[in-house]
Design a protein around this motif. Structure first.
Motif, PDB file in Angstrom:
ATOM      1  N   MET A  25       0.839  -1.195   0.000  1.00 39.26           N
ATOM      2  CA  MET A  25       0.000   0.000   0.000  1.00 39.26           C
ATOM      3  C   MET A  25       0.877   1.249   0.000  1.00 39.26           C
ATOM      4  O   MET A  25       1.999   1.228   0.499  1.00 39.26           O
ATOM      5  CB  MET A  25      -0.889   0.047   1.241  1.00 39.26           C
ATOM      6  CG  MET A  25      -1.925  -1.020   1.354  1.00 39.26           C
ATOM      7  SD  MET A  25      -2.941  -0.773   2.858  1.00 39.26           S
ATOM      8  CE  MET A  25      -1.722  -1.052   4.152  1.00 39.26           C
ATOM      9  N   ALA A  26       0.330   2.318  -0.552  1.00 36.26           N
ATOM     10  CA  ALA A  26       0.992   3.625  -0.487  1.00 36.26           C
ATOM     11  C   ALA A  26      -0.082   4.695  -0.375  1.00 36.26           C
ATOM     12  O   ALA A  26      -1.234   4.491  -0.773  1.00 36.26           O
ATOM     13  CB  ALA A  26       1.861   3.851  -1.722  1.00 36.26           C
ATOM     14  N   GLU A  27       0.293   5.842   0.200  1.00 39.91           N
ATOM     15  CA  GLU A  27      -0.629   6.967   0.368  1.00 39.91           C
ATOM     16  C   GLU A  27      -0.051   8.168  -0.360  1.00 39.91           C
ATOM     17  O   GLU A  27       1.111   8.519  -0.159  1.00 39.91           O
ATOM     18  CB  GLU A  27      -0.815   7.268   1.852  1.00 39.91           C
ATOM     19  CG  GLU A  27      -1.954   8.211   2.170  1.00 39.91           C
ATOM     20  CD  GLU A  27      -2.239   8.287   3.666  1.00 39.91           C
ATOM     21  OE1 GLU A  27      -3.304   8.793   4.036  1.00 39.91           O
ATOM     22  OE2 GLU A  27      -1.394   7.828   4.461  1.00 39.91           O
ATOM     23  N   VAL A  28      -0.852   8.786  -1.221  1.00 41.31           N
ATOM     24  CA  VAL A  28      -0.386   9.895  -2.054  1.00 41.31           C
ATOM     25  C   VAL A  28      -1.298  11.098  -1.843  1.00 41.31           C
ATOM     26  O   VAL A  28      -2.532  10.978  -1.922  1.00 41.31           O
ATOM     27  CB  VAL A  28      -0.377   9.500  -3.546  1.00 41.31           C
ATOM     28  CG1 VAL A  28       0.014  10.686  -4.412  1.00 41.31           C
ATOM     29  CG2 VAL A  28       0.574   8.325  -3.790  1.00 41.31           C
ATOM     30  N   SER A  29      -0.719  12.265  -1.590  1.00 43.72           N
ATOM     31  CA  SER A  29      -1.507  13.483  -1.390  1.00 43.72           C
ATOM     32  C   SER A  29      -2.174  13.906  -2.691  1.00 43.72           C
ATOM     33  O   SER A  29      -1.552  13.886  -3.751  1.00 43.72           O
ATOM     34  CB  SER A  29      -0.610  14.613  -0.889  1.00 43.72           C
ATOM     35  OG  SER A  29      -0.048  14.292   0.367  1.00 43.72           O
ATOM     36  N   VAL A  30      -3.442  14.292  -2.605  1.00 40.02           N
ATOM     37  CA  VAL A  30      -4.190  14.733  -3.781  1.00 40.02           C
ATOM     38  C   VAL A  30      -4.858  16.077  -3.490  1.00 40.02           C
ATOM     39  O   VAL A  30      -5.069  16.442  -2.332  1.00 40.02           O
ATOM     40  CB  VAL A  30      -5.257  13.704  -4.200  1.00 40.02           C
ATOM     41  CG1 VAL A  30      -4.614  12.405  -4.666  1.00 40.02           C
ATOM     42  CG2 VAL A  30      -6.245  13.435  -3.060  1.00 40.02           C
ATOM     43  N   ASN A  31      -5.180  16.788  -4.559  1.00 44.43           N
ATOM     44  CA  ASN A  31      -5.922  18.045  -4.424  1.00 44.43           C
ATOM     45  C   ASN A  31      -7.392  17.720  -4.169  1.00 44.43           C
ATOM     46  O   ASN A  31      -7.989  16.900  -4.878  1.00 44.43           O
ATOM     47  CB  ASN A  31      -5.787  18.875  -5.706  1.00 44.43           C
ATOM     48  CG  ASN A  31      -4.357  19.294  -5.960  1.00 44.43           C
ATOM     49  OD1 ASN A  31      -3.741  19.972  -5.147  1.00 44.43           O
ATOM     50  ND2 ASN A  31      -3.797  18.863  -7.082  1.00 44.43           N
ATOM     51  N   TRP A  32      -7.956  18.371  -3.176  1.00 48.48           N
ATOM     52  CA  TRP A  32      -9.335  18.057  -2.805  1.00 48.48           C
ATOM     53  C   TRP A  32     -10.077  19.335  -2.442  1.00 48.48           C
ATOM     54  O   TRP A  32      -9.554  20.213  -1.760  1.00 48.48           O
ATOM     55  CB  TRP A  32      -9.345  17.097  -1.611  1.00 48.48           C
ATOM     56  CG  TRP A  32     -10.711  16.618  -1.217  1.00 48.48           C
ATOM     57  CD1 TRP A  32     -11.426  15.588  -1.761  1.00 48.48           C
ATOM     58  CD2 TRP A  32     -11.545  17.156  -0.179  1.00 48.48           C
ATOM     59  NE1 TRP A  32     -12.631  15.455  -1.129  1.00 48.48           N
ATOM     60  CE2 TRP A  32     -12.732  16.397  -0.151  1.00 48.48           C
ATOM     61  CE3 TRP A  32     -11.387  18.214   0.728  1.00 48.48           C
ATOM     62  CZ2 TRP A  32     -13.764  16.652   0.746  1.00 48.48           C
ATOM     63  CZ3 TRP A  32     -12.420  18.473   1.626  1.00 48.48           C
ATOM     64  CH2 TRP A  32     -13.595  17.692   1.633  1.00 48.48           C
ATOM     65  N   THR A  33     -11.312  19.436  -2.925  1.00 44.36           N
ATOM     66  CA  THR A  33     -12.163  20.582  -2.634  1.00 44.36           C
ATOM     67  C   THR A  33     -13.495  20.087  -2.096  1.00 44.36           C
ATOM     68  O   THR A  33     -14.092  19.165  -2.675  1.00 44.36           O
ATOM     69  CB  THR A  33     -12.423  21.418  -3.908  1.00 44.36           C
ATOM     70  OG1 THR A  33     -11.169  21.765  -4.499  1.00 44.36           O
ATOM     71  CG2 THR A  33     -13.206  22.674  -3.571  1.00 44.36           C
TER      72      THR A  33
END
Length: 374
Positions: A331-339
């Motif tokens: 598993m990996a966690e990746v930051s994403v743009n979120w509104t």
């Protein structure tokens, strides 16, 4: 364990009360009136204790029966083959649904669960399909499909979705109708099991996360696939397809947590922190943001995860993390743009349902009632 502890304590208290009643009844030193008052009080206490024990046992029986039924239903779903079709509004023909066990036919599948999303879905779909078409034109190997799973909507969600099928053709856009509302987890599961991609991405119908961020998750999948391949380097594995690697990458809003804490009401922050603590106790450390609706899986990983998953509503994301750990899927966690988009379906009752589902995960898997198939 806490439940059994409470039952044992209640039984011990009941035993002590019965002994006291016996001692008082046989005591010759106490006067008759005192004996009567004490016996009456102890008998009342005994009745209350017995009622509590009965109530706790009834609740436990109901809870375990509910877990057993979920397990039985899951076993039935795993072994039952359903004749499912996609409807083509252009030709009026029925297109058979593919299976996750079939070889991949597309590079990527985007699964969008939708429940009463007639207002938010059009903008999100338009943005998504514009990106996919542009990238497909630039990269000939980039083939795609968008699968909208209508989770028993009572508005015109399916009508909106079928308009996109008419415009973009059923090979690129498909609609799966579930008939009645099952929950987001079940909608995602059905979409995953009937997708054709090497990579499978789930994303929300509100467009809260920019579809272009799938490239971040895609890059992480490829990096983990190369790492896995190099660690088990053989002449046979060197030609392994991306779809054969078992990898899960989770989009994350954890980097936005400080901003969220500053703008939300104190009780919402309290609930959020409490929920995160329960998630940590249930699934363990590793993924900070389990609830972001932007997750990517390779075909092999999706095959294992979504044939095992049991929760159908809020906390299926946490169950995915739990299953990844037990199936040893990287598993990996990746930051994403979120509104934040207006129209959230999360209510106070949803929080209670989430906590209940987390308890189901802990007990169902912890006691071995739910089996994990590899």
């Amino acid at each position: 364990m806490a439940l059994f502890g409470a039952i044992i304590m209640a039984i011990l208290k009941t035993t002590i009360i019965m002994i006291l009643i016996t001692i008082i009844a046989w005591s010759s030193e106490a006067d008759q009136a005192s004996q009567t008052v004490l016996i009456s009080a102890l008998q009342l206490s005994l009745e209350l204790e017995l009622e509590v024990v009965a109530l706790v046992l009834s609740a436990a029986a109901f809870f375990f029966e509910h877990i057993r039924k979920i397990g039985c239903m899951h076993s039935l779903e795993r072994t039952t083959v359903l004749s499912t079709f996609f409807e083509d509004p252009n030709s009026l023909n029925k297109v058979p649904c593919p299976s996750i066990y079939d070889p991949a036919e597309k590079y990527i599948s985007l699964i969008i669960p939708a429940y009463n999303e007639e207002h938010r879905l059009p903008e999100a779909l338009s943005e998504t399909l514009n990106y996919l078409k542009q990238r497909s034109a630039a990269e000939k190997s980039f083939t795609y499909e968008v699968l909208i799973v209508d989770d028993g909507s009572t508005d015109h969600t399916s009508k909106v979705a079928f308009e996109f099928v008419r415009k973009h053709k059923i090979d690129n856009v498909r609609v799966l109708l579930l008939g009645r509302n099952h929950g987001k987890g079940e909608a995602v599961r059905k979409g995953m099991l009937h997708s054709r991609g090497e990579l499978l991405l789930m994303l929300d119908a509100d467009g809260a996360t920019k579809v272009t961020d799938l490239e971040k998750l895609e890059a992480q999948v490829c990096a983990l696939a190369k790492k896995t391949e190099s660690s088990t380097a053989t002449s046979a594995s060197s030609s392994q397809r991306l779809s054969d690697a078992e990898i899960a990458v989770f989009g994350s809003r954890a980097h936005l947590e400080k901003q969220a804490l500053a703008t939300r009401k104190w009780y919402r922050n309290f609930l959020m922190k409490g929920f995160h603590l329960i998630v940590l106790l249930t699934a363990g450390p590793g993924i900070r943001d389990t609830q972001c609706g932007f997750k990517m899986f390779t075909r092999a990983a999706a095959r294992k995860l979504f044939t095992n998953i049991r929760l159908k509503r809020w906390c299926f994301d946490v169950e995915l993390v739990y299953l990844c750990k037990h199936l040893r899927i990287p598993m990996a966690e990746v930051s994403v743009n979120w509104t934040e988009i207006p129209g959230s379906k999360v209510r106070m009752t949803s929080i209670l349902h989430m906590v209940f589902e987390l308890l189901l995960i802990k007990v169902g898997y912890g006691l071995g009632i739910w089996k994990i198939y590899s």
